[in-house]
Scaffold this active site. Structure first.
Site, short mmCIF file in Angstrom:
data_model
loop_
_atom_site.label_atom_id
_atom_site.label_comp_id
_atom_site.label_asym_id
_atom_site.label_seq_id
_atom_site.Cartn_x
_atom_site.Cartn_y
_atom_site.Cartn_z
N GLY A 21 -32.84 66.97 107.36
CA GLY A 21 -31.50 66.75 107.65
C GLY A 21 -30.71 67.89 106.80
N SER A 22 -31.21 69.00 106.67
CA SER A 22 -30.20 70.22 106.19
C SER A 22 -29.10 70.53 107.24
CB SER A 22 -31.14 71.41 105.75
OG SER A 22 -31.40 72.07 106.96
N ASN A 23 -29.36 70.50 108.37
CA ASN A 23 -28.08 70.79 109.40
C ASN A 23 -27.07 69.60 109.09
OD1 ASN A 23 -28.47 72.92 111.30
ND2 ASN A 23 -30.44 72.19 111.03
N ARG A 74 -40.55 54.19 125.92
CA ARG A 74 -39.59 55.32 125.78
C ARG A 74 -38.33 54.62 126.21
NH1 ARG A 74 -39.78 60.69 124.88
NH2 ARG A 74 -41.99 60.88 125.45
N LEU A 102 -35.29 62.42 124.63
CA LEU A 102 -34.33 61.41 125.25
C LEU A 102 -34.57 61.46 126.76
CD1 LEU A 102 -31.15 62.32 122.98
CD2 LEU A 102 -32.64 60.03 122.82
N ASN A 116 -27.09 69.91 120.80
CA ASN A 116 -28.74 69.99 120.06
C ASN A 116 -28.81 71.39 119.71
OD1 ASN A 116 -31.46 69.30 119.10
ND2 ASN A 116 -32.26 70.60 121.12
N HIS A 118 -31.74 74.26 118.67
CA HIS A 118 -32.83 74.56 119.10
C HIS A 118 -33.24 76.12 118.12
CE1 HIS A 118 -36.64 74.54 121.08
NE2 HIS A 118 -36.55 75.87 121.12
N SER A 145 -30.17 78.56 119.16
CA SER A 145 -29.32 78.35 120.19
C SER A 145 -28.73 76.89 120.09
CB SER A 145 -30.19 78.29 121.21
OG SER A 145 -30.89 79.52 121.61
N THR A 150 -29.07 68.26 128.56
CA THR A 150 -29.06 67.76 130.00
C THR A 150 -30.54 67.20 130.22
OG1 THR A 150 -29.88 69.68 130.85
CG2 THR A 150 -27.29 69.40 130.98
N LEU A 153 -35.56 69.60 129.30
CA LEU A 153 -35.67 69.84 128.17
C LEU A 153 -35.56 71.09 127.72
CD1 LEU A 153 -37.01 68.60 125.45
CD2 LEU A 153 -39.19 69.47 126.19
N ASP A 154 -34.53 71.31 126.46
CA ASP A 154 -34.10 72.54 126.17
C ASP A 154 -33.40 73.45 126.93
OD1 ASP A 154 -34.86 71.70 123.62
OD2 ASP A 154 -36.86 72.78 123.68
N GLU A 183 -28.28 78.37 111.17
CA GLU A 183 -28.04 77.03 111.69
C GLU A 183 -26.80 76.14 110.92
OE1 GLU A 183 -31.33 74.72 111.84
OE2 GLU A 183 -32.47 76.00 113.52
#
Ligand code: GRF
Length: 222
Positions: A21-23, A74, A102, A116, A118, A145, A150, A153-154, A183
């Site tokens: 959780g540093s971001n 899921r 997700l 997100n 990445h 990035s 969407t 993925l990525d 980041e």
């Protein structure tokens, strides 16, 4: 469903994490200093031991664990997550080291709302272990990035990229440290732009300073 327009003076955010959780911390710091006009209504982790939960607790932010292991599919996990998030009515969902994929139903239900971060210069190095793969391939440049999520993925539209050179002597830890330094400056800035209305997300595309964004913004140029 019609969506209420975000209150640009004070965004409400739900931050999703799985680990350190540093971001998250960089976003908390930016809100507490007043640099970022936003309120983190909740931090949700799929990992009960995520240190980011502690960070939320220290800063008196509502935090929850939704452990993916307690669900048989899921889809069931996504539904529980969605129910919880809906109760906070956030303007944006901020994925900050959230290590679950997700499903597209969840993403469609939160269209134009999920960001997100990445650790690569997308579209290069989607997926996991980006630092390791970059070193193995003797790349000379790497980066970060921030993109809209969407169902691919990525693969959603990229808002901003920060880059840094790689030396032959660089280790995994060096890349991780340099990436994190970027980041922690980039995520609060992007959220600040959203809160100011300088950045908008509409119909799965990015509008920056009233113009459709055709290329990712270069962090070093802002
Ligand atoms: C970051 O490097 C981010 O790019 C990736 O996961 C890491 C999370 O780090 N998605 P932290 O938990 O914010 O410290």
């Amino acid at each position: 469903m019609t969506r209420k327009p975000p209150d640009h003076r004070n965004l409400s955010l739900v931050v999703l994490i799985s680990g350190n959780g540093s971001n998250l911390q960089s976003i908390i710091d930016a809100t507490e200093s007043g640099r970022l006009k936003a309120r983190i209504c909740a931090v949700i982790s799929n990992e009960p031991d995520a240190y980011g939960l502690k960070r939320a607790e220290i800063h008196e932010i509502e935090n929850q664990v939704i452990d993916h292991r307690s669900f048989t599919s899921r889809k069931a996990f996504d539904q529980a997550l969605h129910r919880s998030i809906r109760s906070f009515e956030p303007d944006y969902l901020v994925l900050a080291g959230f290590m679950r994929i997700l499903g597209s139903a969840f993403i469609q239900a939160n269209v134009d709302k999920i960001l997100n971060i990445h650790p690569s210069l997308l579209p290069a190095y989607k997926g996991l272990d980006t630092h390791q793969r970059v070193i193995e391939n003797n790349e000379t440049e790497h980066g970060v990035s921030i993109h809209l999520v969407t169902p691919e993925l990525d693969g959603g539209p990229i808002i901003i990229q920060g880059r840094y050179p790689i030396d032959a002597s660089d280790t995994l830890a060096d890349l991780k440290r340099r990436g994190h330094q970027l980041e922690h400056r980039m995520y609060p800035l992007v959220l600040q732009w959203l809160s100011e209305g300088k950045l908008q997300i509409r119909d799965n595309s990015i509008v920056f300073e009233q113009h459709p964004l055709r290329e990712p913004i270069e962090f070093e140029n802002v």
